[in-house]
Design an enzyme around this catalytic site. Structure first.
Site, mmCIF file in Angstrom:
data_model
loop_
_atom_site.group_PDB
_atom_site.id
_atom_site.type_symbol
_atom_site.label_atom_id
_atom_site.label_comp_id
_atom_site.label_asym_id
_atom_site.label_seq_id
_atom_site.Cartn_x
_atom_site.Cartn_y
_atom_site.Cartn_z
ATOM 1 N NE ARG A 28 -4.015 -2.074 1.866
ATOM 2 C CZ ARG A 28 -3.900 -3.113 2.682
ATOM 3 N NH1 ARG A 28 -3.035 -3.113 3.648
ATOM 4 N NH2 ARG A 28 -4.690 -4.160 2.514
ATOM 5 C CD GLU A 44 -3.635 16.044 -15.548
ATOM 6 O OE1 GLU A 44 -2.495 15.617 -15.289
ATOM 7 O OE2 GLU A 44 -4.251 15.804 -16.585
ATOM 8 C CG ASN A 52 -1.723 15.945 -20.062
ATOM 9 O OD1 ASN A 52 -0.804 15.147 -19.933
ATOM 10 N ND2 ASN A 52 -2.600 16.174 -19.110
ATOM 11 C CG HIS A 81 1.239 14.593 -23.691
ATOM 12 N ND1 HIS A 81 1.934 15.762 -23.921
ATOM 13 C CD2 HIS A 81 2.095 13.786 -23.010
ATOM 14 C CE1 HIS A 81 3.140 15.653 -23.390
ATOM 15 N NE2 HIS A 81 3.266 14.472 -22.830
ATOM 16 C CG HIS A 116 -0.906 9.748 -24.632
ATOM 17 N ND1 HIS A 116 -1.529 10.216 -23.506
ATOM 18 C CD2 HIS A 116 0.417 9.811 -24.377
ATOM 19 C CE1 HIS A 116 -0.625 10.547 -22.604
ATOM 20 N NE2 HIS A 116 0.570 10.308 -23.109
ATOM 21 C CG HIS A 149 6.071 10.154 -24.428
ATOM 22 N ND1 HIS A 149 4.708 9.984 -24.359
ATOM 23 C CD2 HIS A 149 6.348 11.279 -23.719
ATOM 24 C CE1 HIS A 149 4.188 10.965 -23.635
ATOM 25 N NE2 HIS A 149 5.158 11.757 -23.228
HETATM 26 N N1 LIG Z 1 5.121 10.255 -15.250
HETATM 27 C C1 LIG Z 1 5.073 11.312 -16.022
HETATM 28 O O1 LIG Z 1 4.704 12.397 -15.602
HETATM 29 C C2 LIG Z 1 5.526 11.170 -17.450
HETATM 30 C C3 LIG Z 1 5.787 12.312 -18.205
HETATM 31 C C4 LIG Z 1 6.297 12.146 -19.492
HETATM 32 C C5 LIG Z 1 6.525 10.892 -19.988
HETATM 33 N N2 LIG Z 1 6.237 9.803 -19.228
HETATM 34 C C6 LIG Z 1 6.499 8.452 -19.715
HETATM 35 O O2 LIG Z 1 7.894 8.325 -19.901
HETATM 36 C C7 LIG Z 1 8.142 7.338 -20.911
HETATM 37 C C8 LIG Z 1 9.169 7.864 -21.870
HETATM 38 O O3 LIG Z 1 10.358 8.074 -21.177
HETATM 39 P P1 LIG Z 1 11.779 8.048 -21.908
HETATM 40 O O4 LIG Z 1 11.704 8.904 -23.110
HETATM 41 O O5 LIG Z 1 12.794 8.321 -20.888
HETATM 42 O O6 LIG Z 1 11.831 6.558 -22.478
HETATM 43 P P2 LIG Z 1 12.595 5.228 -21.973
HETATM 44 O O7 LIG Z 1 12.496 5.081 -20.536
HETATM 45 O O8 LIG Z 1 12.083 4.133 -22.844
HETATM 46 O O9 LIG Z 1 14.116 5.535 -22.363
HETATM 47 C C9 LIG Z 1 14.462 5.678 -23.701
HETATM 48 C C10 LIG Z 1 15.585 4.691 -24.103
HETATM 49 O O10 LIG Z 1 16.830 5.181 -23.619
HETATM 50 C C11 LIG Z 1 17.477 4.167 -22.852
HETATM 51 N N3 LIG Z 1 18.272 4.876 -21.852
HETATM 52 C C12 LIG Z 1 17.866 5.426 -20.707
HETATM 53 N N4 LIG Z 1 18.853 6.126 -20.136
HETATM 54 C C13 LIG Z 1 19.930 5.989 -20.946
HETATM 55 C C14 LIG Z 1 21.257 6.485 -20.900
HETATM 56 N N5 LIG Z 1 21.663 7.309 -19.926
HETATM 57 N N6 LIG Z 1 22.110 6.137 -21.879
HETATM 58 C C15 LIG Z 1 21.695 5.332 -22.903
HETATM 59 N N7 LIG Z 1 20.447 4.856 -23.017
HETATM 60 C C16 LIG Z 1 19.572 5.188 -22.042
HETATM 61 C C17 LIG Z 1 16.342 3.347 -22.321
HETATM 62 O O11 LIG Z 1 16.745 2.095 -21.890
HETATM 63 C C18 LIG Z 1 15.422 3.304 -23.532
HETATM 64 O O12 LIG Z 1 15.884 2.376 -24.462
HETATM 65 C C19 LIG Z 1 6.800 7.052 -21.551
HETATM 66 O O13 LIG Z 1 6.339 5.801 -21.089
HETATM 67 C C20 LIG Z 1 5.909 8.162 -21.047
HETATM 68 O O14 LIG Z 1 4.561 7.774 -20.948
HETATM 69 C C21 LIG Z 1 5.759 9.928 -17.965
HETATM 70 ZN ZN LIG Z 2 5.029 13.562 -22.111
#
Ligand SMILES: NC(=O)c1ccc[n+]([C@@H]2O[C@H](COP(=O)([O-])OP(=O)(O)OC[C@H]3O[C@@H](n4cnc5c(N)ncnc54)[C@H](O)[C@@H]3O)[C@@H](O)[C@H]2O)c1
Ligand SMILES: [Zn+2]
Length: 361
Positions: free
Chosen positions: A118, A234, A242, A245, A249, A262
Protein backbone atom coordinates in the site's frame (compact mmCIF):
# COMPACT_ATOMS: atom_id res chain seq x y z
CA UNK A 1 24.69 21.69 -8.66
CA UNK A 2 21.27 23.29 -8.75
CA UNK A 3 18.58 22.41 -6.20
CA UNK A 4 14.88 22.97 -6.85
CA UNK A 5 11.95 22.05 -4.63
CA UNK A 6 8.57 20.60 -5.41
CA UNK A 7 6.53 22.31 -2.73
CA UNK A 8 3.88 19.91 -1.49
CA UNK A 9 3.87 20.67 2.24
CA UNK A 10 5.01 17.65 4.22
CA UNK A 11 5.58 15.71 1.02
CA UNK A 12 7.87 18.36 -0.51
CA UNK A 13 11.00 17.01 -2.15
CA UNK A 14 14.17 18.27 -3.82
CA UNK A 15 15.31 17.93 -7.43
CA UNK A 16 19.09 17.95 -7.72
CA UNK A 17 20.50 18.80 -11.16
CA UNK A 18 24.20 18.67 -12.01
CA UNK A 19 27.16 16.79 -13.45
CA UNK A 20 28.63 13.86 -11.49
CA UNK A 21 25.85 13.58 -8.89
CA UNK A 22 25.90 9.78 -9.11
CA UNK A 23 29.15 9.71 -7.21
CA UNK A 24 27.83 11.80 -4.31
CA UNK A 25 26.67 9.34 -1.70
CA UNK A 26 25.83 11.95 0.94
CA UNK A 27 23.32 13.55 -1.41
CA UNK A 28 21.12 10.48 -1.59
CA UNK A 29 21.28 8.65 1.70
CA UNK A 30 19.06 11.12 3.64
CA UNK A 31 16.18 10.10 1.36
CA UNK A 32 16.45 6.37 2.00
CA UNK A 33 14.00 4.95 4.51
CA UNK A 34 14.45 1.56 6.17
CA UNK A 35 17.42 -0.69 5.60
CA UNK A 36 16.36 -2.33 2.33
CA UNK A 37 16.94 -0.74 -1.08
CA UNK A 38 15.72 -2.20 -4.38
CA UNK A 39 17.24 -0.59 -7.48
CA UNK A 40 15.01 -1.04 -10.52
CA UNK A 41 16.66 -0.61 -13.91
CA UNK A 42 16.59 -2.15 -17.37
CA UNK A 43 18.95 -4.15 -19.56
CA UNK A 44 20.25 -1.06 -21.40
CA UNK A 45 20.83 1.26 -18.45
CA UNK A 46 22.04 -1.31 -15.90
CA UNK A 47 25.27 -2.19 -17.76
CA UNK A 48 26.06 1.53 -17.94
CA UNK A 49 25.23 2.78 -14.44
CA UNK A 50 24.14 0.04 -12.02
CA UNK A 51 27.57 -0.61 -10.49
CA UNK A 52 28.11 3.11 -9.91
CA UNK A 53 24.70 3.54 -8.32
CA UNK A 54 25.08 0.45 -6.12
CA UNK A 55 28.08 2.15 -4.51
CA UNK A 56 25.75 4.85 -3.22
CA UNK A 57 23.89 2.24 -1.19
CA UNK A 58 26.74 0.22 0.34
CA UNK A 59 25.42 1.04 3.80
CA UNK A 60 22.10 -0.64 3.05
CA UNK A 61 20.85 -4.09 2.15
CA UNK A 62 20.78 -3.38 -1.57
CA UNK A 63 19.27 -5.60 -4.30
CA UNK A 64 18.41 -4.92 -7.90
CA UNK A 65 15.91 -6.04 -10.51
CA UNK A 66 16.44 -5.63 -14.26
CA UNK A 67 13.40 -5.12 -16.50
CA UNK A 68 13.39 -5.69 -20.26
CA UNK A 69 14.01 -2.38 -22.06
CA UNK A 70 11.26 -0.52 -23.84
CA UNK A 71 7.80 1.00 -23.85
CA UNK A 72 6.27 -2.29 -24.98
CA UNK A 73 7.24 -3.82 -21.64
CA UNK A 74 5.54 -1.07 -19.65
CA UNK A 75 2.79 -3.50 -18.74
CA UNK A 76 1.09 -4.98 -15.70
CA UNK A 77 2.69 -8.35 -16.35
CA UNK A 78 6.23 -6.91 -16.46
CA UNK A 79 5.48 -4.94 -13.31
CA UNK A 80 5.27 -8.30 -11.56
CA UNK A 81 9.03 -8.66 -11.95
CA UNK A 82 9.41 -5.85 -9.41
CA UNK A 83 6.87 -7.33 -6.95
CA UNK A 84 8.51 -10.76 -7.37
CA UNK A 85 11.93 -9.31 -6.50
CA UNK A 86 10.54 -7.43 -3.49
CA UNK A 87 8.63 -10.37 -2.08
CA UNK A 88 11.24 -13.03 -2.71
CA UNK A 89 13.81 -10.84 -0.93
CA UNK A 90 11.40 -10.22 1.98
CA UNK A 91 11.26 -6.45 1.54
CA UNK A 92 9.17 -4.79 4.24
CA UNK A 93 7.00 -1.70 4.02
CA UNK A 94 9.81 0.59 5.19
CA UNK A 95 11.95 -0.22 2.16
CA UNK A 96 13.07 2.18 -0.60
CA UNK A 97 12.75 1.62 -4.33
CA UNK A 98 15.17 3.42 -6.64
CA UNK A 99 14.26 4.02 -10.29
CA UNK A 100 17.41 4.04 -12.41
CA UNK A 101 16.53 4.72 -16.04
CA UNK A 102 14.24 6.69 -18.31
CA UNK A 103 10.54 7.42 -18.02
CA UNK A 104 9.49 3.81 -18.50
CA UNK A 105 11.55 2.56 -15.56
CA UNK A 106 10.52 5.64 -13.54
CA UNK A 107 6.79 5.22 -14.15
CA UNK A 108 6.90 1.48 -13.43
CA UNK A 109 9.04 1.77 -10.31
CA UNK A 110 6.82 4.59 -9.06
CA UNK A 111 3.72 2.47 -9.53
CA UNK A 112 5.36 -0.50 -7.82
CA UNK A 113 6.24 1.84 -4.92
CA UNK A 114 2.69 3.23 -4.84
CA UNK A 115 1.16 -0.22 -4.60
CA UNK A 116 3.68 -2.47 -2.79
CA UNK A 117 2.32 -2.97 0.72
CA UNK A 118 0.00 0.00 0.00
CA UNK A 119 2.86 2.41 -0.60
CA UNK A 120 6.61 2.59 0.05
CA UNK A 121 9.32 5.21 -0.36
CA UNK A 122 10.98 5.75 -3.74
CA UNK A 123 13.78 7.78 -5.31
CA UNK A 124 14.02 8.83 -8.94
CA UNK A 125 17.37 8.71 -10.75
CA UNK A 126 16.30 9.71 -14.27
CA UNK A 127 18.86 9.00 -17.02
CA UNK A 128 17.14 10.32 -20.17
CA UNK A 129 16.56 13.97 -21.00
CA UNK A 130 12.83 13.31 -21.12
CA UNK A 131 12.76 11.79 -17.66
CA UNK A 132 15.02 14.51 -16.23
CA UNK A 133 12.78 17.33 -17.48
CA UNK A 134 9.40 15.70 -17.04
CA UNK A 135 8.51 12.19 -15.96
CA UNK A 136 10.63 11.96 -12.79
CA UNK A 137 8.94 15.03 -11.31
CA UNK A 138 5.33 15.19 -10.20
CA UNK A 139 4.40 11.72 -9.01
CA UNK A 140 2.48 10.33 -11.97
CA UNK A 141 3.21 6.62 -12.11
CA UNK A 142 1.75 3.71 -14.01
CA UNK A 143 1.75 1.29 -16.92
CA UNK A 144 0.05 0.98 -20.30
CA UNK A 145 -2.91 -1.15 -21.28
CA UNK A 146 -3.28 -2.56 -24.80
CA UNK A 147 -6.29 -0.25 -25.21
CA UNK A 148 -4.76 2.92 -23.83
CA UNK A 149 -1.54 4.56 -22.76
CA UNK A 150 -0.84 5.00 -19.00
CA UNK A 151 -4.36 3.83 -18.21
CA UNK A 152 -3.39 1.95 -15.03
CA UNK A 153 -1.65 4.15 -12.50
CA UNK A 154 -1.51 6.22 -9.35
CA UNK A 155 -0.16 9.48 -8.01
CA UNK A 156 2.84 8.75 -5.78
CA UNK A 157 5.55 11.35 -5.19
CA UNK A 158 9.23 10.39 -4.89
CA UNK A 159 11.28 11.50 -1.88
CA UNK A 160 13.92 13.05 -4.15
CA UNK A 161 15.00 13.32 -7.79
CA UNK A 162 18.65 13.17 -8.82
CA UNK A 163 19.34 14.26 -12.40
CA UNK A 164 23.00 13.67 -13.26
CA UNK A 165 23.50 15.29 -16.66
CA UNK A 166 26.59 13.15 -17.30
CA UNK A 167 24.24 10.23 -17.95
CA UNK A 168 22.96 12.06 -21.04
CA UNK A 169 26.30 11.47 -22.79
CA UNK A 170 25.39 7.85 -23.53
CA UNK A 171 21.90 8.63 -24.85
CA UNK A 172 21.03 7.96 -28.52
CA UNK A 173 20.47 11.08 -30.65
CA UNK A 174 16.79 10.34 -31.27
CA UNK A 175 16.22 9.98 -27.51
CA UNK A 176 17.82 13.37 -26.93
CA UNK A 177 15.46 14.91 -29.50
CA UNK A 178 12.50 13.19 -27.88
CA UNK A 179 13.45 14.83 -24.58
CA UNK A 180 13.71 18.22 -26.27
CA UNK A 181 10.01 17.95 -27.23
CA UNK A 182 9.09 18.04 -23.54
CA UNK A 183 11.56 20.89 -22.93
CA UNK A 184 10.04 23.20 -25.55
CA UNK A 185 6.57 22.16 -24.33
CA UNK A 186 7.11 24.32 -21.22
CA UNK A 187 7.83 27.30 -23.47
CA UNK A 188 4.70 26.70 -25.54
CA UNK A 189 2.54 26.31 -22.41
CA UNK A 190 3.59 29.35 -20.47
CA UNK A 191 7.13 30.64 -21.03
CA UNK A 192 7.21 32.80 -24.19
CA UNK A 193 10.72 34.09 -23.38
CA UNK A 194 11.99 30.54 -23.13
CA UNK A 195 10.74 29.85 -26.67
CA UNK A 196 13.14 32.58 -27.86
CA UNK A 197 16.01 31.10 -25.84
CA UNK A 198 15.25 27.65 -27.19
CA UNK A 199 15.20 28.83 -30.81
CA UNK A 200 18.62 30.37 -30.33
CA UNK A 201 20.07 27.32 -28.60
CA UNK A 202 18.66 24.28 -30.41
CA UNK A 203 21.97 23.43 -32.05
CA UNK A 204 23.88 23.87 -28.79
CA UNK A 205 21.41 21.56 -27.06
CA UNK A 206 21.69 18.97 -29.83
CA UNK A 207 25.49 19.17 -29.44
CA UNK A 208 24.92 18.31 -25.73
CA UNK A 209 26.57 21.41 -24.38
CA UNK A 210 26.41 20.79 -20.59
CA UNK A 211 25.59 24.39 -19.72
CA UNK A 212 22.75 24.63 -22.21
CA UNK A 213 21.38 21.25 -21.11
CA UNK A 214 21.58 22.20 -17.42
CA UNK A 215 19.75 25.43 -18.08
CA UNK A 216 17.04 23.71 -20.12
CA UNK A 217 16.57 21.06 -17.41
CA UNK A 218 16.39 23.69 -14.65
CA UNK A 219 13.80 25.81 -16.47
CA UNK A 220 11.76 22.72 -17.28
CA UNK A 221 11.85 21.29 -13.74
CA UNK A 222 11.11 24.70 -12.23
CA UNK A 223 8.06 25.08 -14.47
CA UNK A 224 6.85 21.56 -13.77
CA UNK A 225 7.47 21.91 -10.01
CA UNK A 226 5.37 25.10 -9.88
CA UNK A 227 2.52 23.54 -11.81
CA UNK A 228 2.55 20.35 -9.71
CA UNK A 229 2.66 22.35 -6.47
CA UNK A 230 -0.37 24.33 -7.62
CA UNK A 231 -2.37 21.32 -8.82
CA UNK A 232 -0.93 17.99 -7.71
CA UNK A 233 -3.86 15.80 -8.76
CA UNK A 234 -4.60 17.52 -12.08
CA UNK A 235 -7.88 19.21 -11.28
CA UNK A 236 -6.97 22.22 -13.41
CA UNK A 237 -3.71 23.85 -14.54
CA UNK A 238 -1.67 20.61 -14.51
CA UNK A 239 -3.65 19.40 -17.52
CA UNK A 240 -1.76 21.99 -19.60
CA UNK A 241 1.31 19.75 -19.33
CA UNK A 242 -0.53 17.44 -21.69
CA UNK A 243 -0.09 19.82 -24.61
CA UNK A 244 0.36 17.64 -27.69
CA UNK A 245 -0.31 14.48 -25.69
CA UNK A 246 -3.88 13.69 -26.80
CA UNK A 247 -2.66 13.43 -30.40
CA UNK A 248 0.65 11.97 -29.20
CA UNK A 249 -0.78 9.15 -27.09
CA UNK A 250 -3.02 8.13 -30.00
CA UNK A 251 0.06 7.92 -32.26
CA UNK A 252 2.00 5.92 -29.67
CA UNK A 253 -0.71 3.34 -29.13
CA UNK A 254 -1.92 3.38 -32.76
CA UNK A 255 1.54 2.57 -34.11
CA UNK A 256 2.26 -0.02 -31.39
CA UNK A 257 4.09 1.10 -28.26
CA UNK A 258 7.77 1.69 -28.90
CA UNK A 259 7.62 2.37 -32.63
CA UNK A 260 7.20 6.09 -32.18
CA UNK A 261 9.07 7.57 -29.22
CA UNK A 262 6.87 9.40 -26.72
CA UNK A 263 8.69 12.68 -27.36
CA UNK A 264 8.41 12.26 -31.14
CA UNK A 265 4.65 11.77 -30.84
CA UNK A 266 4.34 14.75 -28.49
CA UNK A 267 6.40 16.91 -30.88
CA UNK A 268 4.03 16.47 -33.80
CA UNK A 269 1.10 16.57 -31.35
CA UNK A 270 2.11 20.11 -30.29
CA UNK A 271 2.32 21.09 -33.96
CA UNK A 272 -1.14 19.61 -34.62
CA UNK A 273 -2.48 21.55 -31.62
CA UNK A 274 -1.00 24.71 -33.18
CA UNK A 275 -2.63 23.92 -36.52
CA UNK A 276 -6.03 23.36 -34.87
CA UNK A 277 -5.64 26.56 -32.82
CA UNK A 278 -4.91 28.42 -36.06
CA UNK A 279 -8.04 27.00 -37.72
CA UNK A 280 -9.99 28.26 -34.69
CA UNK A 281 -8.48 31.72 -35.21
CA UNK A 282 -6.36 31.76 -32.04
CA UNK A 283 -2.92 31.48 -33.68
CA UNK A 284 -1.60 32.99 -36.92
CA UNK A 285 -0.10 31.04 -39.84
CA UNK A 286 3.27 32.48 -38.81
CA UNK A 287 2.85 31.03 -35.33
CA UNK A 288 2.22 27.59 -36.82
CA UNK A 289 5.25 27.92 -39.10
CA UNK A 290 7.32 28.90 -36.07
CA UNK A 291 6.24 25.79 -34.16
CA UNK A 292 6.96 23.65 -37.22
CA UNK A 293 10.47 25.09 -37.57
CA UNK A 294 11.19 24.44 -33.90
CA UNK A 295 9.99 20.84 -34.09
CA UNK A 296 11.95 20.19 -37.29
CA UNK A 297 15.10 21.85 -35.96
CA UNK A 298 14.84 19.61 -32.89
CA UNK A 299 15.06 16.70 -35.37
CA UNK A 300 11.56 15.50 -34.64
CA UNK A 301 9.02 14.29 -37.24
CA UNK A 302 6.38 16.67 -38.63
CA UNK A 303 4.35 14.15 -40.66
CA UNK A 304 2.08 11.38 -39.38
CA UNK A 305 2.66 7.69 -39.94
CA UNK A 306 0.33 6.36 -42.66
CA UNK A 307 -1.63 4.19 -40.28
CA UNK A 308 -2.89 7.24 -38.35
CA UNK A 309 -6.05 8.01 -40.28
CA UNK A 310 -8.80 10.30 -38.99
CA UNK A 311 -10.87 7.29 -37.91
CA UNK A 312 -7.95 5.73 -36.08
CA UNK A 313 -7.27 8.98 -34.21
CA UNK A 314 -10.90 9.33 -33.18
CA UNK A 315 -11.09 5.75 -31.94
CA UNK A 316 -7.96 6.12 -29.86
CA UNK A 317 -8.60 9.63 -28.56
CA UNK A 318 -11.92 8.54 -27.09
CA UNK A 319 -10.04 6.64 -24.36
CA UNK A 320 -7.77 9.58 -23.51
CA UNK A 321 -7.79 10.63 -19.84
CA UNK A 322 -8.90 14.11 -20.89
CA UNK A 323 -12.23 12.77 -22.15
CA UNK A 324 -14.99 13.93 -19.84
CA UNK A 325 -18.70 13.24 -20.37
CA UNK A 326 -17.88 11.93 -23.84
CA UNK A 327 -16.19 15.17 -24.94
CA UNK A 328 -12.52 15.21 -25.92
CA UNK A 329 -10.69 18.02 -24.19
CA UNK A 330 -7.65 19.35 -25.98
CA UNK A 331 -4.83 21.55 -24.82
CA UNK A 332 -4.72 24.32 -27.41
CA UNK A 333 -3.09 27.74 -27.61
CA UNK A 334 -4.42 31.21 -26.82
CA UNK A 335 -1.05 32.24 -28.16
CA UNK A 336 2.42 30.72 -28.19
CA UNK A 337 3.48 30.66 -24.55
CA UNK A 338 -0.13 30.58 -23.30
CA UNK A 339 -2.03 27.28 -23.49
CA UNK A 340 -5.59 26.45 -22.43
CA UNK A 341 -7.78 23.37 -22.03
CA UNK A 342 -10.93 23.37 -24.13
CA UNK A 343 -13.49 21.25 -25.94
CA UNK A 344 -14.80 24.27 -27.82
CA UNK A 345 -13.42 23.65 -31.27
CA UNK A 346 -15.08 22.54 -34.47
CA UNK A 347 -15.12 18.82 -35.24
CA UNK A 348 -14.54 19.72 -38.90
CA UNK A 349 -11.40 21.68 -38.01
CA UNK A 350 -10.11 18.68 -36.08
CA UNK A 351 -10.63 16.48 -39.15
CA UNK A 352 -8.82 19.04 -41.33
CA UNK A 353 -5.90 19.19 -38.91
CA UNK A 354 -5.45 15.42 -38.86
CA UNK A 355 -5.71 15.18 -42.64
CA UNK A 356 -3.26 18.05 -43.09
CA UNK A 357 -0.47 16.05 -41.43
CA UNK A 358 -1.04 12.84 -43.34
CA UNK A 359 1.83 11.70 -45.56
CA UNK A 360 -0.42 11.05 -48.54
CA UNK A 361 -1.26 14.75 -48.86
N1 LIG B 1 5.12 10.26 -15.25
C1 LIG B 1 5.07 11.31 -16.02
O1 LIG B 1 4.70 12.40 -15.60
C2 LIG B 1 5.53 11.17 -17.45
C3 LIG B 1 5.79 12.31 -18.20
C4 LIG B 1 6.30 12.15 -19.49
C5 LIG B 1 6.52 10.89 -19.99
N2 LIG B 1 6.24 9.80 -19.23
C6 LIG B 1 6.50 8.45 -19.72
O2 LIG B 1 7.89 8.33 -19.90
C7 LIG B 1 8.14 7.34 -20.91
C8 LIG B 1 9.17 7.86 -21.87
O3 LIG B 1 10.36 8.07 -21.18
P1 LIG B 1 11.78 8.05 -21.91
O4 LIG B 1 11.70 8.90 -23.11
O5 LIG B 1 12.79 8.32 -20.89
O6 LIG B 1 11.83 6.56 -22.48
P2 LIG B 1 12.60 5.23 -21.97
O7 LIG B 1 12.50 5.08 -20.54
O8 LIG B 1 12.08 4.13 -22.84
O9 LIG B 1 14.12 5.54 -22.36
C9 LIG B 1 14.46 5.68 -23.70
C10 LIG B 1 15.59 4.69 -24.10
O10 LIG B 1 16.83 5.18 -23.62
C11 LIG B 1 17.48 4.17 -22.85
N3 LIG B 1 18.27 4.88 -21.85
C12 LIG B 1 17.87 5.43 -20.71
N4 LIG B 1 18.85 6.13 -20.14
C13 LIG B 1 19.93 5.99 -20.95
C14 LIG B 1 21.26 6.49 -20.90
N5 LIG B 1 21.66 7.31 -19.93
N6 LIG B 1 22.11 6.14 -21.88
C15 LIG B 1 21.69 5.33 -22.90
N7 LIG B 1 20.45 4.86 -23.02
C16 LIG B 1 19.57 5.19 -22.04
C17 LIG B 1 16.34 3.35 -22.32
O11 LIG B 1 16.75 2.09 -21.89
C18 LIG B 1 15.42 3.30 -23.53
O12 LIG B 1 15.88 2.38 -24.46
C19 LIG B 1 6.80 7.05 -21.55
O13 LIG B 1 6.34 5.80 -21.09
C20 LIG B 1 5.91 8.16 -21.05
O14 LIG B 1 4.56 7.77 -20.95
C21 LIG B 1 5.76 9.93 -17.97
ZN1 LIG C 1 5.03 13.56 -22.11
Amino acid sequence: MKTLTVDLGERSYPIYIGAGLLSQKELLTPYVSGSQVMIVSNDVVAPLYLEQVKKLFVDFQCQHVILPDGEKYKTLSDLNLIYDALLSNHFDRYCTLVALGGGVVGDMTGYAAASYQRGVNFIQIPTTLLSQVDSSVGGKTGVNHALGKNMIGAFHQPSCVIADINTLNTLEDNQLSAGLAEVIKYGFIRLPEFINWYENNIDTLLARDPQALSYAIEVSCQCKAEIVAADELEGGIRALLNLGHTFGHAIESGTGYGNWLHGEAVGIGMLMAADLSCREGWLTDQDVQRVKKIIEASRLPVLLPKIMTYEKFMDLMRVDKKVRDGKINFILYNKLGDAKITHNFSAEHLRQTIEHFQVTK
